[in-house]
Structure formats: C-alpha cells, structure tokens
Scaffold this motif. Structure first.
Motif, mmCIF file in Angstrom:
data_model
loop_
_atom_site.group_PDB
_atom_site.id
_atom_site.type_symbol
_atom_site.label_atom_id
_atom_site.label_comp_id
_atom_site.label_asym_id
_atom_site.label_seq_id
_atom_site.Cartn_x
_atom_site.Cartn_y
_atom_site.Cartn_z
ATOM 1 N N ALA A 123 1.354 -1.275 0.502
ATOM 2 C CA ALA A 123 0.108 -0.061 -0.598
ATOM 3 C C ALA A 123 0.924 1.042 0.047
ATOM 4 O O ALA A 123 1.326 2.252 -0.959
ATOM 5 N N VAL A 124 1.638 1.475 0.456
ATOM 6 C CA VAL A 124 2.671 2.553 0.522
ATOM 7 C C VAL A 124 3.354 2.358 -1.067
ATOM 8 O O VAL A 124 2.965 3.318 -1.350
ATOM 9 N N VAL A 125 3.733 1.446 -1.711
ATOM 10 C CA VAL A 125 4.091 2.013 -2.987
ATOM 11 C C VAL A 125 3.004 1.976 -4.055
ATOM 12 O O VAL A 125 2.825 2.579 -4.656
ATOM 13 N N GLY A 126 1.961 1.266 -3.299
ATOM 14 C CA GLY A 126 0.892 2.339 -4.275
ATOM 15 C C GLY A 126 -0.075 3.438 -3.677
ATOM 16 O O GLY A 126 0.213 4.520 -5.585
ATOM 17 N N VAL A 127 0.514 4.237 -2.806
ATOM 18 C CA VAL A 127 0.101 5.436 -1.951
ATOM 19 C C VAL A 127 1.566 6.715 -2.617
ATOM 20 O O VAL A 127 0.949 7.765 -3.605
ATOM 21 N N ALA A 128 2.606 5.871 -2.711
ATOM 22 C CA ALA A 128 3.939 6.829 -3.118
ATOM 23 C C ALA A 128 3.827 7.061 -4.545
ATOM 24 O O ALA A 128 4.041 7.914 -5.400
#
Length: 298
Positions: A46-51
C-alpha cells in the motif's frame, strides 16, 4: 498498531516531500490500501501504491493527463476503459496486478522490502522520471500507518467495504437490489443483513462508490444504476440520481458514486441495477461497494 518504521524497510536517501492530505486524498488512499491487502501485498504494498499515486496525480482521480492518461495512476487507454481507470478501486487493483506480474521476476520474491520503492513503482509505470517516486515514501508510510491505526482524529470517517463474487440474475425492466456476501470492513455494523444489500444503516452522512461487471446484455442496451434509501417496512423513501451506461461487447463494467448522501434514522441504503428493455436477461458476475460514513448526532 503499525509503526511508520515498520513500513520503511531501509534508510531513505532522497529528500522527502511533505503532504497534508484532504478527505478526497484519504479516501483514495483507503482504496489503495484495501486493494493492496486484497492482492496479498500487505501494508508495504500500500505504501508503494500511495507513493506512486502521489507522484502521478497528487493521489487525485484526474480525468485528464498526458496523452490518454487519466486517474490516480495516470493509466493510458490500453490499461482499461475510461470508467475503469477513473474508479479508485479498479485502477488500484490494476496497478497491483501489474506489480505482481512484473516485479517478482525482475527483483525477486522479496521485492517489496529488498528493492527501493521507486524502482518497484517505475517497473510498473515506466515513467519518464523514474526516480520521482522516492520523495513520497515517508508521507505514504505515515498515511498508511494512520489509516491502519484508525485515522487521525475522532472526525475520521468509518469504512464499509463489501463485495459479491457469485452470479446474480438481472431480469429486464426490474430494479434489482445488489446483495453483498463478502465483507472486507464494516465499521459500526452498517451491513447488518449479512449477505443482503444494506451497506449504510441508520443516521449517517456518507460517500459511496459501487461497481459491477455485467454479462449477457447486448451491446447498446441501457443499464441504469441508483442508490436508494429504504425504511424498515421496505418502502423506498429517497432516490438518488440515476446514472446510465450502455452495454458493451462482452462483459460490461459499470460504476457509480454517491457523494453527500444522508441516511435517516431507522433506514438503510442499497445500490440497484436495472436493465432497460433488451431481448435477454443478464447477470451480475461481480459487484462491490465502498463507503465512508460519518454518524450524525442523535
């Protein structure tokens, strides 16, 4: 509790941009988080997606971009239909699907924690600015930790996320309430009729997005969707705006958003689909609804 440090598996080497997120961005981040978890990519995914979404669009569901690019991830027309790319959940699902297809072979099975975020994002997005994603990693981790841990404050909305994976018949010229069998989140017991159509129940303000895939309808046939408020007797007491779509060749994907909805005490909200005329009945092969809601004072 999830700590921000848990979501940052290596020391950050790039200067970081600081973000102050508004409700729209938080809603979009919630969609990214839910799809990352459904894809089995966890909070780090999810962190990768948000960034990535922060770099591509400011994590906003843009209906414009370079060439044919639109949506949070600025996906071009070969990724999917316009409606799909403007659906926060579909576009997130597509991003994570491509990540799972590409990254294990390119970086190894532990790519989410062993490979810099910007390289993972670039493998999917193929951007002209391959290092740009790195500057959003800290803010993305902070936001995901906040969402996982329950929001920034007591005014944060509660979340409902439901789906239906089994087929449902759609009889022509009949308003069909869509029942949901799978719960991913149900803050405040908004789906009390487990397996039924209610997704908002009681005295609340809400924002909802529903989507479905429909089969068996001839191209060009009109499909109408609508959010309805139902009382305890089963009577319709409020009708939201009708949205129309035309059936396409093969499966038809439809989506509808209801912003600024208000459900009164003792009532519940459902989503409906109606096929207008046509020669054959159709069927829903998949449906989902996601809603943020705020309980109103009694």
């Amino acid at each position: 509790m999830v700590a921000v440090s848990d979501l940052l598996p290596y020391k950050l080497s790039s200067p970081q941009d600081k973000w102050k997120f508004d409700p729209t961005q938080r809603s979009n981040a919630t969609a990214i988080l839910e799809e990352a978890l459904k894809a089995g990519l966890g909070y780090r995914g999810a962190v990768v997606g948000v960034a990535t979404a922060l770099q591509e669009s400011g994590m906003r569901n843009l209906d414009y971009g370079d060439a044919t690019s639109i949506g949070m991830f600025q996906q071009q027309d070969w990724w999917g239909t316009r409606a799909q790319r403007l659906d926060p959940h579909w576009t997130s699902w597509k991003f994570f699907s491509e990540m799972k297809n590409i990254c294990p072979g390119k970086f190894g099975a532990n790519y989410l924690t062993s490979t810099p975020l910007t390289q993972v994002a670039q493998a999917v997005q193929v951007s002209a600015f391959p290092n740009a994603y790195a500057k959003h990693e800290q803010s993305a981790a902070e936001l995901i930790a906040e969402l996982v841990n329950g929001g920034a404050d007591d005014e944060a909305p509660k979340r409902v996320s439901l789906a239906r994976k089994s087929e449902l018949p759609l009889k022509r010229n009949t308003v069909t309430q869509i029942p949901f069998e799978d719960e991913y989140s149900d803050g405040g017991d908004q789906h009390p009729d487990k397996g039924g159509p209610a997704f908002i129940t009681g005295n609340s303000d809400y924002i909802a997005t529903a989507a479905a895939t429909i089969a068996g309808i001839a191209p060009g046939i009109t499909i109408q969707t609508r959010f309805l408020e139902i009382n305890a007797k089963g009577d319709v007491v409020k009708e939201g705006p009708i949205e129309e779509a035309l059936a396409t060749t093969g499966n038809t994907y439809i989506t509808q958003t209801r912003a600024g909805g208000v459900c009164d005490p003792g009532n519940h909200v459902v989503w409906t689909i109606e096929v207008i005329n046509g020669d054959t009945d159709g069927k829903v092969t998949y449906a989902e609804v996601q809603a943020n809601y705020w309980p109103r004072p009694a």
